[in-house]
Design an enzyme around this catalytic site. Sequence first.
Site, PDB file in Angstrom:
ATOM      1  N   MET A  32       0.997   5.526  -0.962  1.00  0.00           N
ATOM      2  CA  MET A  32       1.168   4.859  -2.262  1.00  0.00           C
ATOM      3  C   MET A  32       2.539   4.743  -2.706  1.00  0.00           C
ATOM      4  O   MET A  32       3.143   4.605  -3.783  1.00  0.00           O
ATOM      5  CB  MET A  32       0.550   5.953  -3.595  1.00  0.00           C
ATOM      6  CG  MET A  32      -0.983   6.066  -3.388  1.00  0.00           C
ATOM      7  SD  MET A  32      -1.869   6.420  -4.878  1.00  0.00           S
ATOM      8  CE  MET A  32      -1.265   7.822  -5.307  1.00  0.00           C
ATOM      9  N   GLY A  33       3.384   4.950  -1.531  1.00  0.00           N
ATOM     10  CA  GLY A  33       4.807   4.789  -1.761  1.00  0.00           C
ATOM     11  C   GLY A  33       5.574   5.802  -2.187  1.00  0.00           C
ATOM     12  O   GLY A  33       5.168   6.892  -2.337  1.00  0.00           O
ATOM     13  N   LEU A  35       8.180   6.784  -0.946  1.00  0.00           N
ATOM     14  CA  LEU A  35       8.029   7.830   0.430  1.00  0.00           C
ATOM     15  C   LEU A  35       8.971   8.724   0.607  1.00  0.00           C
ATOM     16  O   LEU A  35      10.070   8.795   0.311  1.00  0.00           O
ATOM     17  CB  LEU A  35       8.152   6.814   1.644  1.00  0.00           C
ATOM     18  CG  LEU A  35       7.033   5.592   1.518  1.00  0.00           C
ATOM     19  CD1 LEU A  35       7.222   4.514   2.788  1.00  0.00           C
ATOM     20  CD2 LEU A  35       5.657   5.983   1.506  1.00  0.00           C
ATOM     21  N   HIS A  39       5.575  11.222   4.459  1.00  0.00           N
ATOM     22  CA  HIS A  39       5.310  10.209   5.077  1.00  0.00           C
ATOM     23  C   HIS A  39       6.084   9.544   6.376  1.00  0.00           C
ATOM     24  O   HIS A  39       5.340   9.007   7.166  1.00  0.00           O
ATOM     25  CB  HIS A  39       5.448   8.742   4.052  1.00  0.00           C
ATOM     26  CG  HIS A  39       4.747   9.299   2.814  1.00  0.00           C
ATOM     27  ND1 HIS A  39       5.413   9.749   1.565  1.00  0.00           N
ATOM     28  CD2 HIS A  39       3.544   9.230   2.355  1.00  0.00           C
ATOM     29  CE1 HIS A  39       4.773   9.779   0.479  1.00  0.00           C
ATOM     30  NE2 HIS A  39       3.295   9.457   1.074  1.00  0.00           N
TER      31      HIS A  39
END
Length: 301
Positions: A32-33, A35, A39
């Site tokens: 979902m970003g 980051l 991630h």
Amino acid sequence: MTLEILTTVNQLKTYTKTMRARGKTIGFVPTMGALHEGHFTLARTALKENDACITSIFVNPKQFAPHEDFDRYPRMVEQDAAALNQIGVGAVFAPSVEIMYPPGFQTTVSVSEISKPLEGEFRPHFFTGVATVVARLLLLVMADRAYFGEKDFQQLQVIRHMVNDLAIPTEICGVGIVRNADGLALSSRNAYLSAQEKQIAIQLNKILANMALELRNHTASPALANPDLPNLPDLITTIESRAQDQLIKIGFDKIDYCTIRDINNLCPPTGPMTQNRLETLRILAAAWLGKTRLIDNMGVS
Ligand code: PAF
């Protein structure tokens, strides 16, 4: 090669078709970003195990309840894309809500049993939203492998079940939790914490580690065991309530759960406590600091 930003389904399909025509395997990292190193570890693992990596960035409205933080969830696609480019990620799929859920979209994916306890109890909408978006993403990308962090342990189990049940031809790979130097599990939501709250938050994993230690001690040295606690459910209740008290004492405002579960169904474990049983247990917690809800988990053996 520079990273491509894909925003439409056609662009994504053209990209994956080209990759496959070149005989390249694809690793996929849905996000979902906002980051962070957690991630980036997923993306690096994907690149190690595949020829190419696609990352999606989509803040999925279907997994937020109306009172949750959808509006304030951090969004920084350009910054995220620049960081992914540095790592060697080939493409970011960053669709709008209308592309992910075109007008007329009416399908919901729900994974019944494994979604019920823990997060399912406190965020009843959550796993249906996750399963629906992840099913659509997996079917759009058709990657060889997809990577999910163990920080969202129940989510990983839900996705494994869904992919197995629906025979989605992508291997699901879990990647270990990435923590900062203080042991705090990395999360995009850590950005909400004040300096004071961070000092409390870093105690969470220590309390979980203590719970694991207590369980291990109990099996390693039966002499340490309290004769009043002959079986697993009793031992677990004692360890859980002590940990919950500690969390409140150090400053957490509310504990949704801090519990020891069977990894297969995430239900409370039963039966005798043996060395082998340790491998089948997971400690999971969700607790609030002000308006921020933190989750963490840990294996026992
Ligand atoms: O873990 C996340 O970031 C999200 O739940 C996911 C898997 C990308 C689905 O929106």
